[in-house]
Design an enzyme around this catalytic site. Structure first.
Site, short mmCIF file in Angstrom:
data_model
loop_
_atom_site.label_atom_id
_atom_site.label_comp_id
_atom_site.label_asym_id
_atom_site.label_seq_id
_atom_site.Cartn_x
_atom_site.Cartn_y
_atom_site.Cartn_z
N TYR A 112 58.46 18.72 -5.89
CA TYR A 112 58.92 18.35 -4.42
C TYR A 112 59.42 19.94 -3.97
CZ TYR A 112 61.04 15.47 -0.67
OH TYR A 112 61.00 14.91 0.48
N LYS A 167 38.80 -4.66 -5.92
CA LYS A 167 38.01 -3.44 -5.86
C LYS A 167 38.68 -2.12 -6.50
CE LYS A 167 34.29 -5.57 -4.27
NZ LYS A 167 33.05 -5.71 -4.80
O1 LMR Z 1 33.07 -8.82 -4.41
C1 LMR Z 1 32.25 -9.21 -5.31
O2 LMR Z 1 32.27 -10.13 -6.25
C2 LMR Z 1 30.66 -8.78 -5.06
C3 LMR Z 1 30.60 -8.44 -3.70
O3 LMR Z 1 31.17 -7.17 -3.18
C4 LMR Z 1 30.65 -9.47 -2.80
O4 LMR Z 1 30.97 -9.14 -1.45
O5 LMR Z 1 30.22 -10.72 -3.01
MG MG Z 2 31.35 -7.16 -1.29
#
Ligand code: LMR
Ligand code: MG
Ligand code: NAD
Length: 442
Positions: A112, A167
Site C-alpha cells: 500500500y 458464473k
Molecule cells: O446458466 C446456465 O446454467 C446455463 C446458461 O447460461 C443459461 O442461461 O441457461
Molecule cells: Mg446464461
C-alpha cells in the site's frame, strides 16, 4: 419425473441397524423422489442421522415422501426438511479476497502507501505493464441486463445476480479467473455499449450473460469491434461450443454423419441462433429452425438456415433437435421420432426430460444441466487471457468444441463438469489457436 422440480434435504433418523437406509430409499423412490447425495451426520449407538438430498416434482410430492418415511415404522423419522439451495445463497456466493497477508508495517508499506506509488508510476510510463502488476489481466466482467435470466425471462439484473455469482464461482474454481458481476439497469444497446466501454479498462475480458435477443447481437458485435479485449456472449457462443461437442459425440455413437444430418433448432434466440451458426461453421449442410418471432426467422435465413413452421414440423423433419426456448415441457413425447437425438437445453427446466425423450424413442437425449456452457466459458477465457488475445474467434471456439469431444469418456455426451482436465484442455486448445492466429497477424 415432472419437467419442473424442487430440491430439498431430508434429515432422517433411523435405528443404527442395517437395512434401515434401504427402507428409507425405497420409500422415497416409490413416491417418485430422486435421491442425490446422502451424508451421514451422526452414527450413535441407538440411532443414525443422515442428510438425504432429494429432488421432487413439487411440495405435494415432498409431503408424500415425508409421510411415507414417517410411516415406515415408529423408529424412523424425518427430523426436518431444509432447503440447502437457499441456505447456500445466504450472504451471497462470492467474496473478493486478498492474495497477500498484511502482518507487519513493512507489509503495509510494500503493498500500500508508499510502495504502491512506484508501481503506479511504472504503469503510467508503460501501460502494458498493468497486465503484470495488477489483476486486470486475470479478471473478467460478467455483465447482465437481466433480460433473459436462464429461461425465467426478463426478471431484471438484481434477481439475476445469483446466476452471475454462480458464473463467478465457476470462473474461479475451473479456471482461476476472478469474475466480477456487473448489473446494468439498461438494455438500450447504445447505453450498454457505452457503459461497458467506460468500465472495460479494469478487465481482461467481458462475459455477457443472460442478455436477451435480439439486442444481445448488436451489443456483442459492437463491443467486440470497439474493445481491445475478448468479449463473448456466453449464452450464444459458450452454449454453441458445448452443444456442438455433444452433437458430435451423439452422432458418433448413433452412427450418424453429422454433416449430412438434418438439424432442427426450436427457439432461435441468443443460444439457438449461435448453435445454428456453429453447426453450419462445422459443415452441417441442413440446419432449420422455428421461432414465433419473425426477426429470429429473418436472422436464421440470413445465416443460411431454413425456416420450419412449427415445433411439430421440426420434430417430424429432423434427425437432431436442439431446443432453447425457455419453455418447459414444450416437446411432447408423442412428437419424438424413433432414433432421434434430442438436446432440450432450457434451464432451469427442459422442453422434455431426457428420460421422457428416451422412453419415447430418442436414441440420445440430454438437458441443459448436462449440456451446459460451464464446460466452455471458463476454459475459453483462460486460454484467451493466457494468450493475451484481443478477441475470441470462431477457430478458437471450434478448437474448444473439439477439446471437449476429446475429453469426453466413451459413452458420455460431454465430460463431467467437475473433471478439471476438460477446462484445462479447452484452455490449451484456445490458447494454441490464439497464438497461431496472433503469429499470422504479426
Ligand atoms: O446458466 C446456465 O446454467 C446455463 C446458461 O447460461 C443459461 O442461461 O441457461
Ligand atoms: Mg446464461
Ligand atoms: N444449457 C445451456 O448451457 C444453456 C445456455 C444458454 C441458454 N440456455 C437456455 O436456453 C433458453 C433460451 O435462452 P436464450 O438466452 O437463447 O434466450 P432468448 O430469449 O434469447 O431466446 C429464446 C427464444 O425462444 C423463442 N421461443 C419462445 N417460445 C417458443 C416456442 N414455443 N417455440 C419456438 N421458439 C420459442 C423466443 O421467441 C426466443 O427467440 C433458456 O432457458 C436458457 O436457460 C441454456
Amino acid at each position: 419425473m415432472n419437467v419442473q422440480s424442487i430440491i430439498r434435504n431430508l434429515i432422517v433418523e433411523t435405528p443404527s441397524i442395517p437395512g434401515n437406509l434401504a427402507k428409507v430409499a425405497t420409500a422415497i423412490g416409490t413416491i417418485g423422489g430422486d435421491i442425490g447425495d446422502i451424508k451421514t451426520m451422526k452414527i450413535g449407538t441407538l440411532s443414525t442421522v443422515r442428510d438425504i438430498s432429494c429432488t421432487c416434482a413439487d411440495i405435494a410430492q415432498l409431503n408424500q415422501i415425508v409421510d411415507a418415511i414417517n410411516n415406515i415404522d415408529d423408529n424412523i423419522h424425518v427430523r426436518s426438511v431444509s432447503d440447502d439451495v437457499m441456505k447456500a445463497h445466504e450472504g451471497g456466493k462470492i467474496h473478493m479476497t486478498s492474495r497477500i497477508d498484511v502482518r507487519s508495517l513493512s507489509d503495509l508499506r510494500r503493498i500500500y502507501t508508499p510502495g504502491v506509488a512506484n508501481v503506479c508510476q511504472e504503469i503510467q510510463r508503460a501501460p502494458e505493464k498493468a497486465h503484470y502488476y495488477t489483476s486486470i489481466g486475470n479478471t473478467v466482467a460478467i455483465i447482465t441486463d437481466g433480460t433473459a435470466i436462464l429461461g425465467l425471462g426478463n426478471i431484471g439484473p438484481v434477481a439475476g445476480m445469483p446466476v452471475m455469482e454462480g458464473k463467478a464461482v465457476l470462473f474461479d474454481q475451473f479456471a482461476g479467473i476472478s469474475g466480477i458481476p456487473i448489473l446494468l439497469d439498461t438494455s438500450n444497446p447504445d447505453e450498454v455499449v457505452e457503459t461497458v466501454k467506460h468500465i472495460a479498462k479494469g478487465f481482461g475480458g467481458i462475459l455477457l450473460e443472460d442478455i436477451g435477443s435480439p439486442h444481445c447481437f448488436e451489443i456483442e458485435e459492437r463491443l467486440k469491434a470497439e474493445l481491445p479485449i475478448p468479449v463473448m456472449h456466453d449464452d450464444q457462443h459458450g452454449t454453441a461450443v458445448v452443444t456442438l461437442a455433444a452433437v458430435i459425440s451423439a452422432c458418433r455413437y448413433a452412427g450418424v454423419e453429422l454433416k449430412d444430418a438434418v438439424v432442427g433448432q426450436i427457439g432461435l434466440g441468443a443460444a439457438g441462433l449461435a448453435i445454428c451458426r456453429m453447426l453450419m461453421a462445422y459443415g452441417v449442410k441442413e440446419v432449420c429452425g422455428t421461432d414465433p418471432q419473425e426477426s429470429a426467422l429473418v436472422r436464421l435465413r440470413s445465416f443460411g438456415g431454413t425456416v420450419v413452421g412449427s415445433v411439430e414440423e421440426t420434430m417430424a423433419k429432423c434427425d437432431i433437435v436442439i431446443a432453447t426456448t425457455g419453455v418447459s415441457g414444450l416437446i411432447q413425447p408423442s412428437m419424438v421420432r424413433e432414433g432421434q437425438i434430442i438436446l432440450a437445453l432450457s434451464n432451469p427446466y427442459p422442453e422434455i426430460t431426457p428420460e421422457d425423450a428416451i422412453a419415447a424413442g430418442a436414441s440420445y437425449a440430454a438437458d441443459g444441466r448436462l449440456v451446459n456452457n460451464v464446460l466452455g466459458f471458463p476454459g475459453i477465457f483462460r486460454g484467451a487471457l493466457n494468450a493475451n488475445v484481443k478477441s475470441i474467434t470462431y477457430s478458437m471456439l471450434l478448437a474448444a468444441a473439439n477439446a471437449i469431444v476429446d475429453a469426453t469418456r466413451n459413452g458420455d455426451l460431454v465430460p463431467h463438469p467437475l473433471d478439471p482436465n476438460v477446462h484445462k484442455s479447452v484452455a490449451e486448445a484456445v490458447e494454441r489457436v490464439a497464438l497461431i492466429e496472433m503469429a499470422h497477424i504479426d
